[in-house]
Design a protein around this motif. Structure first.
Motif, PDB file in Angstrom:
ATOM      1  N   ASN A  81       5.126  11.534  -4.522  1.00  4.94           N
ATOM      2  CA  ASN A  81       4.972  11.992  -5.701  1.00  4.94           C
ATOM      3  C   ASN A  81       3.393  11.309  -6.267  1.00  4.94           C
ATOM      4  OD1 ASN A  81       5.491  13.443  -8.261  1.00  4.94           O
ATOM      5  ND2 ASN A  81       6.775  11.766  -8.919  1.00  4.94           N
ATOM      6  N   THR A  82       2.530  11.033  -5.647  1.00  2.73           N
ATOM      7  CA  THR A  82       1.383  10.055  -5.945  1.00  2.73           C
ATOM      8  C   THR A  82       0.651  10.596  -7.015  1.00  2.73           C
ATOM      9  OG1 THR A  82       1.379   8.894  -3.794  1.00  2.73           O
ATOM     10  CG2 THR A  82      -0.919   9.020  -5.149  1.00  2.73           C
ATOM     11  N   PHE A  83       0.108  11.959  -6.777  1.00  4.65           N
ATOM     12  CA  PHE A  83      -0.820  12.973  -7.729  1.00  4.65           C
ATOM     13  C   PHE A  83      -0.056  13.228  -8.858  1.00  4.65           C
ATOM     14  CE2 PHE A  83      -4.912  14.502  -5.309  1.00  4.65           C
ATOM     15  CZ  PHE A  83      -5.069  13.123  -5.033  1.00  4.65           C
ATOM     16  N   ALA A  84       1.258  13.490  -8.801  1.00  7.54           N
ATOM     17  CA  ALA A  84       1.861  14.257 -10.183  1.00  7.54           C
ATOM     18  C   ALA A  84       2.219  12.790 -10.975  1.00  7.54           C
ATOM     19  CB  ALA A  84       3.069  14.939  -9.879  1.00  7.54           C
ATOM     20  N   HIS A 138       5.390   6.491  -3.618  1.00  3.52           N
ATOM     21  CA  HIS A 138       3.710   6.830  -4.341  1.00  3.52           C
ATOM     22  C   HIS A 138       3.090   5.568  -3.662  1.00  3.52           C
ATOM     23  CE1 HIS A 138       4.985   8.630  -8.037  1.00  3.52           C
ATOM     24  NE2 HIS A 138       6.131   8.031  -7.965  1.00  3.52           N
ATOM     25  N   SER A 139       1.566   6.117  -3.655  1.00  4.92           N
ATOM     26  CA  SER A 139       0.602   5.307  -3.380  1.00  4.92           C
ATOM     27  C   SER A 139       0.259   4.925  -5.050  1.00  4.92           C
ATOM     28  CB  SER A 139      -0.735   5.800  -2.874  1.00  4.92           C
ATOM     29  OG  SER A 139      -1.921   5.022  -3.165  1.00  4.92           O
ATOM     30  N   THR A 140       0.502   3.320  -5.624  1.00  7.65           N
ATOM     31  CA  THR A 140       0.248   2.964  -6.707  1.00  7.65           C
ATOM     32  C   THR A 140      -1.128   2.685  -6.854  1.00  7.65           C
ATOM     33  OG1 THR A 140       0.625   0.885  -6.489  1.00  7.65           O
ATOM     34  CG2 THR A 140       2.495   2.070  -7.052  1.00  7.65           C
ATOM     35  N   SER A 141      -2.143   2.787  -5.960  1.00  8.29           N
ATOM     36  CA  SER A 141      -3.345   2.626  -5.755  1.00  8.29           C
ATOM     37  C   SER A 141      -4.255   3.846  -6.767  1.00  8.29           C
ATOM     38  CB  SER A 141      -4.000   2.878  -4.486  1.00  8.29           C
ATOM     39  OG  SER A 141      -3.299   2.166  -3.472  1.00  8.29           O
ATOM     40  N   LYS A 142      -3.444   4.858  -6.733  1.00  9.52           N
ATOM     41  CA  LYS A 142      -4.185   6.029  -7.569  1.00  9.52           C
ATOM     42  C   LYS A 142      -3.871   5.987  -9.251  1.00  9.52           C
ATOM     43  CE  LYS A 142      -5.328   6.881  -3.388  1.00  9.52           C
ATOM     44  NZ  LYS A 142      -4.291   7.827  -2.752  1.00  9.52           N
ATOM     45  N   SER A 169       0.868  -1.207  -0.021  1.00  5.84           N
ATOM     46  CA  SER A 169       0.126  -0.085   0.008  1.00  5.84           C
ATOM     47  C   SER A 169       1.016   1.207   0.019  1.00  5.84           C
ATOM     48  CB  SER A 169      -0.736  -0.038   1.240  1.00  5.84           C
ATOM     49  OG  SER A 169      -0.079   0.325   2.211  1.00  5.84           O
ATOM     50  N   GLY A 170       0.294   2.392  -0.235  1.00  8.51           N
ATOM     51  CA  GLY A 170       0.882   3.867  -0.277  1.00  8.51           C
ATOM     52  C   GLY A 170       1.269   3.784   1.048  1.00  8.51           C
ATOM     53  N   GLN A 171       0.699   3.664   2.099  1.00  8.38           N
ATOM     54  CA  GLN A 171       1.003   3.699   3.647  1.00  8.38           C
ATOM     55  C   GLN A 171       2.050   2.818   3.961  1.00  8.38           C
ATOM     56  OE1 GLN A 171      -1.154   6.562   4.116  1.00  8.38           O
ATOM     57  NE2 GLN A 171      -1.300   5.605   6.198  1.00  8.38           N
ATOM     58  N   ALA A 172       2.122   1.614   3.485  1.00 11.14           N
ATOM     59  CA  ALA A 172       3.386   0.918   3.878  1.00 11.14           C
ATOM     60  C   ALA A 172       4.463   1.576   3.070  1.00 11.14           C
ATOM     61  CB  ALA A 172       3.228  -0.516   3.402  1.00 11.14           C
TER      62      ALA A 172
HETATM   63  C1  LIG Z   1      -3.894   7.324  -1.190  1.00 11.71           C
HETATM   64  C2  LIG Z   1      -2.647   8.256  -0.912  1.00 11.71           C
HETATM   65  C3  LIG Z   1      -1.905   7.473  -0.038  1.00 11.71           C
HETATM   66  C4  LIG Z   1      -1.941   6.285   0.633  1.00 11.71           C
HETATM   67  O1  LIG Z   1      -1.810   5.134  -0.022  1.00 11.71           O
HETATM   68  P1  LIG Z   1      -2.818   3.787  -0.106  1.00 11.71           P
HETATM   69  O2  LIG Z   1      -2.369   3.138  -1.183  1.00 11.71           O
HETATM   70  O3  LIG Z   1      -4.435   4.171  -0.111  1.00 11.71           O
HETATM   71  O4  LIG Z   1      -2.264   3.062   1.094  1.00 11.71           O
HETATM   72  C5  LIG Z   1      -0.413   8.110   0.443  1.00 11.71           C
HETATM   73  N1  LIG Z   1      -0.248   9.358  -0.296  1.00 11.71           N
HETATM   74  C6  LIG Z   1      -1.141   9.947  -0.984  1.00 11.71           C
HETATM   75  C7  LIG Z   1      -0.764  11.133  -1.551  1.00 11.71           C
HETATM   76  C8  LIG Z   1      -2.319   9.405  -1.632  1.00 11.71           C
HETATM   77  O5  LIG Z   1      -3.337  10.009  -2.343  1.00 11.71           O
END
Ligand SMILES: *Cc1c(COP(=O)(O)O)cnc(C)c1O
Length: 421
Positions: A180-183, A200-204, A80-83
């Motif tokens: 750098n998740t959103f960018a 990164h959260s690759t979930s996004k 996860s991004g949290q991890a």
């Molecule tokens: C969603 C998000 C996280 C957490 O990621 P998960 O994959 O939901 O654990 C961390 N940072 C940003 C900027 C996010 O948008």
């Protein structure tokens, strides 16, 4: 190679008669000819794979692709991004240490940094992105080990002044970690502006299809871990028969410590099948990001001109407070827009319930347009006063523009605005 080409080709290069698509190596373990062969890999785990709790060929192909997109030396995926953010910090901070983070970060990261890490004895000192250099410098202590910020903050949508924060971090001999998740690396490569570690959260957007949760840590290979502040990377690791990460692995010291020590011990490594799905998302990342940005700018301009809207936050708009930073750091501002509807919560809820194409869900950066009302959903536990303090207006809507034809998205918005007075 340019980004769109890397998205398709980096990380996997099939040889004569091998599969065209990266294979799913769905196996927990790997076979060796002899005990000596296994022993050799225990001595140097970079030689071969031992166990899928910390290394797997399908996941590693994706790690290599992301490392190349960011311009780093290596990467490690997480579940996860949290991890990813947890391990990025734990790799250089221990009980008794502190680090600095901007306040404009994801809510889940605020909880992790401000509450859970605190219980582990690691202090996070928060500073606003708008703080002066002197104010940021004043937050440093002798035990400070890192500085952290988000390229485009979720949900504040402010743009992080990477170069400024990197300079201050380096002056104090610590790395800058950038989420750098959103960018995504398509819109910004933080290493080019002095960042040392990217998460990164690759979930996004990277996954992009709302299929699975994931994260990644990328190492630029540029930070000097032997500057005296990071003995854990230099001195012998007694949990790894006295190995020194810096001496043994040089530029890859940080990321190999994260894998061989933390991933070995915590085991939050993705399954091969998850990495395979993430790779499908990554293959189209460059084309998708371009279209998200184009659609979102059209929607942001429409909202800005709408007299039922009080304010719009989107760094791509010329009069947005972060527009100058966006021009410096970003090739586009992603698909996420925050805006405030006149008439507070009552109108925001009416508006949201009247949307039909945009789905009401707790997610962003999906391929489909989705929408969220922070005051009644993600921030619902807060009182009216707390909402104001957190910068959340009760009429605020977070709108994640998808890849539908933008005319259809605008028609849906028209219909929903018609439902409020
Ligand atoms: C969603 C998000 C996280 C957490 O990621 P998960 O994959 O939901 O654990 C961390 N940072 C940003 C900027 C996010 O948008």
């Amino acid at each position: 190679m340019k980004d769109a080409t890397k998205c398709l080709h980096s990380g996997y290069h099939p040889k004569n008669t091998e599969p065209r698509v990266v294979p799913i190596v769905q196996s927990t373990t790997y076979v060796f000819d002899s005990t000596d062969d296994v022993a050799a890999v225990f001595d140097d785990p970079t030689k071969a794979l031992i166990y899928s709790r910390f290394a797997n060929p399908t996941v590693m192909a994706v790690e290599q692709k992301i490392a190349e997109l960011e311009g780093g030396v290596a990467a490690m995926c997480t579940t996860s991004g949290q991890a990813a953010n947890l391990l990025a910090i734990l790799n250089i901070c221990r009980a008794g240490d502190s680090f600095i983070s901007t306040t404009q970060i994801y809510g889940g990261t605020i909880n992790l940094f401000g509450f859970t890490l605190k219980k582990l004895g690691i202090e996070c000192i928060f500073v606003g992105e708008e703080a002066t250099d002197e104010e940021i410098e004043a937050a440093f202590k002798p035990n400070t080990k890192a500085v952290f910020g988000e390229t485009i903050a979720n949900p504040a949508l402010s743009v992080f002044d990477i170069e400024r924060f990197a300079k201050i971090a380096h002056k104090h001999g610590v790395p800058l970690i950038v989420d750098n998740t959103f960018a995504t690396p398509i819109l910004c490569k933080p290493f080019e502006f002095g960042a040392d570690i990217v998460t990164h959260s690759t979930s996004k957007y990277m996954d992009g299809h709302a299929l699975q949760i994931g994260g990644v840590i990328v190492d630029s290979g540029k930070f000097d871990w032997s500057n005296g502040n990071f003995p854990e990377l230099v001195e012998p690791d007694e949990s790894y028969h006295g190995l020194s990460y810096v001496k043994e692995y040089g530029k890859m010291a940080y990321i190999l410590k994260a894998r061989m020590q933390l991933m070995r011990d915590f085991g939050c490594y993705p399954a091969a099948h998850s990495a395979f799905l993430l790779n499908l998302g990554l293959e189209t990342l460059a084309v998708r990001m371009k279209q998200y940005c184009e659609n979102a700018l059209t929607v942001a301009k429409y909202l800005e001109a709408n007299d039922k809207v009080e304010s719009v936050m989107y760094p791509g708009l010329e009069n947005d407070k972060c527009h100058a930073l966006a021009k410096k750091y970003l090739k586009g501002c992603s698909g996420v827009i925050t805006f405030v509807i006149k008439g507070g919560k009552a109108n925001a809820v009416k508006f949201m319930d009247a949307l039909s194409l945009a789905s009401n869900e707790v997610h962003v950066a999906d391929i489909r347009t989705c929408v969220l009302h922070p005051a009644s959903e993600t921030h619902r536990q807060l009182t009216d006063e707390q909402l104001v303090a957190a910068g959340i207006n009760s009429g605020m809507v977070r709108f994640s523009v998808g890849l539908e034809d933008v005319e259809d998205i605008l028609a849906d918005l028209d219909k929903a605005f018609a439902a409020i007075d």
